[in-house]
Design a protein around this motif. Structure first.
Motif, PDB file in Angstrom:
ATOM      1  N   LEU A 239       0.835  -1.200   0.000  1.00  0.00           N
ATOM      2  CA  LEU A 239       0.000   0.000   0.000  1.00  0.00           C
ATOM      3  C   LEU A 239       0.872   1.253   0.000  1.00  0.00           C
ATOM      4  CD1 LEU A 239      -2.902   1.186   0.213  1.00  0.00           C
ATOM      5  CD2 LEU A 239      -2.582   1.159   2.710  1.00  0.00           C
ATOM      6  N   TRP A 240       0.569   2.190  -0.918  1.00  0.00           N
ATOM      7  CA  TRP A 240       1.367   3.398  -1.071  1.00  0.00           C
ATOM      8  C   TRP A 240       0.473   4.627  -1.064  1.00  0.00           C
ATOM      9  CZ3 TRP A 240       6.791   3.196  -2.347  1.00  0.00           C
ATOM     10  CH2 TRP A 240       7.293   1.878  -2.361  1.00  0.00           C
ATOM     11  N   GLU A 241       1.009   5.708  -0.516  1.00  0.00           N
ATOM     12  CA  GLU A 241       0.292   6.990  -0.485  1.00  0.00           C
ATOM     13  C   GLU A 241       0.825   7.891  -1.592  1.00  0.00           C
ATOM     14  OE1 GLU A 241      -0.606   9.630   3.239  1.00  0.00           O
ATOM     15  OE2 GLU A 241       1.193  10.448   2.236  1.00  0.00           O
ATOM     16  N   ILE A 242      -0.093   8.544  -2.299  1.00  0.00           N
ATOM     17  CA  ILE A 242       0.258   9.480  -3.375  1.00  0.00           C
ATOM     18  C   ILE A 242      -0.138  10.884  -2.926  1.00  0.00           C
ATOM     19  CG2 ILE A 242      -0.001  10.032  -5.816  1.00  0.00           C
ATOM     20  CD1 ILE A 242      -1.269   7.194  -6.144  1.00  0.00           C
ATOM     21  N   SER A 243       0.831  11.793  -2.888  1.00  0.00           N
ATOM     22  CA  SER A 243       0.549  13.154  -2.444  1.00  0.00           C
ATOM     23  C   SER A 243       1.390  14.150  -3.237  1.00  0.00           C
ATOM     24  CB  SER A 243       0.835  13.290  -0.938  1.00  0.00           C
ATOM     25  OG  SER A 243       2.209  13.027  -0.680  1.00  0.00           O
ATOM     26  N   GLY A 244       1.222  15.435  -2.906  1.00  0.00           N
ATOM     27  CA  GLY A 244       2.012  16.469  -3.563  1.00  0.00           C
ATOM     28  C   GLY A 244       1.520  16.822  -4.949  1.00  0.00           C
TER      29      GLY A 244
ATOM     30  N   LEU B 267      -2.488   3.824  -3.512  1.00  0.00           N
ATOM     31  CA  LEU B 267      -2.212   2.829  -4.552  1.00  0.00           C
ATOM     32  C   LEU B 267      -1.949   1.486  -3.882  1.00  0.00           C
ATOM     33  CD1 LEU B 267      -1.540   2.001  -7.492  1.00  0.00           C
ATOM     34  CD2 LEU B 267       0.804   2.787  -7.064  1.00  0.00           C
ATOM     35  N   LEU B 268      -2.771   0.501  -4.206  1.00  0.00           N
ATOM     36  CA  LEU B 268      -2.649  -0.833  -3.621  1.00  0.00           C
ATOM     37  C   LEU B 268      -2.283  -1.849  -4.700  1.00  0.00           C
ATOM     38  CD1 LEU B 268      -3.188  -2.875  -1.220  1.00  0.00           C
ATOM     39  CD2 LEU B 268      -5.510  -3.083  -2.166  1.00  0.00           C
ATOM     40  N   GLY B 269      -1.285  -2.676  -4.409  1.00  0.00           N
ATOM     41  CA  GLY B 269      -0.957  -3.803  -5.261  1.00  0.00           C
ATOM     42  C   GLY B 269      -1.672  -5.040  -4.758  1.00  0.00           C
ATOM     43  N   THR B 270      -2.343  -5.760  -5.640  1.00  0.00           N
ATOM     44  CA  THR B 270      -3.115  -6.933  -5.228  1.00  0.00           C
ATOM     45  C   THR B 270      -2.608  -8.202  -5.910  1.00  0.00           C
ATOM     46  OG1 THR B 270      -4.765  -6.955  -7.017  1.00  0.00           O
ATOM     47  CG2 THR B 270      -5.138  -5.416  -5.188  1.00  0.00           C
TER      48      THR B 270
ATOM     49  N   LEU C  10       4.530   7.836 -11.522  1.00  0.00           N
ATOM     50  CA  LEU C  10       3.888   8.904 -10.744  1.00  0.00           C
ATOM     51  C   LEU C  10       4.929   9.869 -10.191  1.00  0.00           C
ATOM     52  CD1 LEU C  10       1.178   6.798  -8.892  1.00  0.00           C
ATOM     53  CD2 LEU C  10       0.719   8.708 -10.447  1.00  0.00           C
ATOM     54  N   LYS C  11       6.050   9.324  -9.730  1.00  0.00           N
ATOM     55  CA  LYS C  11       7.125  10.186  -9.229  1.00  0.00           C
ATOM     56  C   LYS C  11       7.663  11.088 -10.334  1.00  0.00           C
ATOM     57  CE  LYS C  11       8.783   7.326  -5.378  1.00  0.00           C
ATOM     58  NZ  LYS C  11       9.917   6.511  -4.855  1.00  0.00           N
ATOM     59  N   SER C  12       7.765  10.548 -11.546  1.00  0.00           N
ATOM     60  CA  SER C  12       8.270  11.338 -12.665  1.00  0.00           C
ATOM     61  C   SER C  12       7.325  12.477 -13.022  1.00  0.00           C
ATOM     62  CB  SER C  12       8.497  10.445 -13.889  1.00  0.00           C
ATOM     63  OG  SER C  12       7.269  10.025 -14.457  1.00  0.00           O
ATOM     64  N   LYS C  13       6.063  12.373 -12.610  1.00  0.00           N
ATOM     65  CA  LYS C  13       5.083  13.438 -12.829  1.00  0.00           C
ATOM     66  C   LYS C  13       5.074  14.455 -11.695  1.00  0.00           C
ATOM     67  CE  LYS C  13       1.712  11.420 -15.991  1.00  0.00           C
ATOM     68  NZ  LYS C  13       1.695  12.587 -16.880  1.00  0.00           N
ATOM     69  N   GLY C  14       5.939  14.232 -10.684  1.00  0.00           N
ATOM     70  CA  GLY C  14       6.051  15.195  -9.592  1.00  0.00           C
ATOM     71  C   GLY C  14       5.329  14.822  -8.318  1.00  0.00           C
ATOM     72  N   TYR C  15       4.737  13.636  -8.260  1.00  0.00           N
ATOM     73  CA  TYR C  15       4.039  13.219  -7.048  1.00  0.00           C
ATOM     74  C   TYR C  15       5.013  12.599  -6.046  1.00  0.00           C
ATOM     75  CZ  TYR C  15      -0.194  13.835  -9.825  1.00  0.00           C
ATOM     76  OH  TYR C  15      -1.193  14.373 -10.598  1.00  0.00           O
ATOM     77  N   THR C  16       4.665  12.690  -4.778  1.00  0.00           N
ATOM     78  CA  THR C  16       5.383  11.981  -3.729  1.00  0.00           C
ATOM     79  C   THR C  16       4.655  10.662  -3.507  1.00  0.00           C
ATOM     80  OG1 THR C  16       6.094  14.023  -2.641  1.00  0.00           O
ATOM     81  CG2 THR C  16       6.100  12.012  -1.304  1.00  0.00           C
ATOM     82  N   VAL C  17       5.363   9.576  -3.653  1.00  0.00           N
ATOM     83  CA  VAL C  17       4.755   8.247  -3.496  1.00  0.00           C
ATOM     84  C   VAL C  17       5.563   7.492  -2.443  1.00  0.00           C
ATOM     85  CG1 VAL C  17       3.923   6.189  -4.694  1.00  0.00           C
ATOM     86  CG2 VAL C  17       4.224   8.322  -5.969  1.00  0.00           C
ATOM     87  N   LYS C  18       4.918   7.184  -1.316  1.00  0.00           N
ATOM     88  CA  LYS C  18       5.649   6.551  -0.227  1.00  0.00           C
ATOM     89  C   LYS C  18       4.894   5.336   0.318  1.00  0.00           C
ATOM     90  CE  LYS C  18       3.853   9.696   3.339  1.00  0.00           C
ATOM     91  NZ  LYS C  18       4.220  10.691   4.385  1.00  0.00           N
TER      92      LYS C  18
END
Length: 285
Positions: free
Chosen positions: A28-33, A42-45, A272-280
């Motif tokens: 499970l990842w959080e997308i922000s910024g 974002l969840l991987g299943t 998503l990171k390449s688009k400027g989002y913070t993904v953690k």
């Protein structure tokens, strides 16, 4: 059998991911910024698994509860998409008509391992034939099969969230057609037992949120070569990441896709990171 074949199409779309840092060990990842007023998730299943292996972690349920929409690969509440899915299982041309007599006899022998024969599946589409692998990969009766996205969907509908999809059934059909021709599928069917071993190892890695091991398992060249990876994962990810920003801007979204779509240079996290989002990664929520 038809229901399991449908589920099988989902099973075989779910593979590949890699995380190299211990602190990144999460499904499970959080997308922000990047201008978002509130985070999305974002969840991987693993799309389909046996009931005894199924688990939905508390952090996943909390993230879904906080979200306004559930976004899956396909919108399973869209009647048009479900009609298209049923049509996807039907063949325009019989399998036997696409093979020599020797190849047809060989396939008939292979299908005995799946408790069927060529006559029974001759009107299947190539995609439906491919999904038969799930009957080997999932070592439990159909009545004990659990579909991760279906469980999420039921919870989301109960909480009156909007339901969306990142692509259409026809999009998926095109991806499968590019990745697997009929003879490729027959070659995969020969490895039925190996798929069962792969599935169990994959489930164990998923339960441990060990995405590095998942990547090692699922990018095994026996199961997915570079051309197939491009069609099934990379190209779809690039299409999806163009749709996600608008969804996240509109409302807090919970994206649930196969774990194989998360990592790598063309994985959703990197894109998503390449688009400027913070993904953690999220350990607890």
């Amino acid at each position: 059998m038809k229901k399991l074949v449908t589920f099988g199409l989902a099973v075989l779309l779910s593979f590949t991911a890699v995380i190299t840092k211990a602190q990144d060990k999460s499904i499970l990842w959080e997308i922000s910024g990047n201008g978002l007023s509130q985070p999305s998730y974002l969840l991987g299943t693993i799309h389909v698994m046996c009931k005894k292996d199924f688990e939905m972690k508390p952090k996943v349920l909390k993230a879904l509860e906080k979200s306004e929409s559930l976004v899956m690969e396909i919108n399973y509440t869209d009647p048009g998409e479900m009609t298209a899915l049923q049509k996807m299982l039907q063949a325009d041309k019989k399998i036997s008509e696409q093979l020599t007599s020797t190849e047809a006899n060989e396939l008939d022998e292979i299908l005995k391992e799946y408790h069927t024969n060529l006559q029974n599946v001759d009107n299947y589409s190539s995609q439906a034939l491919y999904a038969l692998i799930s009957t080997k990969a999932i070592p439990c009766p159909q009545t004990e099969v659990k579909m991760y996205e279906l469980e999420l969907l039921q919870k989301a509908l109960k909480e009156k969230k909007s339901i969306k999809g990142l692509e259409s059934v026809n999009d998926q059909l095109n991806s499968i057609n590019k990745a697997y021709h009929l003879k490729d599928i027959i070659a995969q069917l020969k490895m039925g037992k190996e798929y069962e071993i792969l599935m169990q190892k994959t489930i164990n890695a998923f339960k441990n949120e060990d995405l590095k091991t998942l990547d090692m398992l699922l990018k095994d060249k026996r199961f997915m070569n570079e051309k197939q990876e491009e069609a099934m994962l990379s190209n779809r990810n690039k299409n999806w990441v163009e749709k996600m920003p608008e969804m996240m801007k509109k409302e807090r979204s919970f994206f649930a896709v196969g774990s194989g779509h998360l990592w790598g240079d063309n994985g959703l996290i990197s894109l998503l990171k390449s688009k400027g989002y913070t993904v953690k990664p999220i350990s607890n929520l």
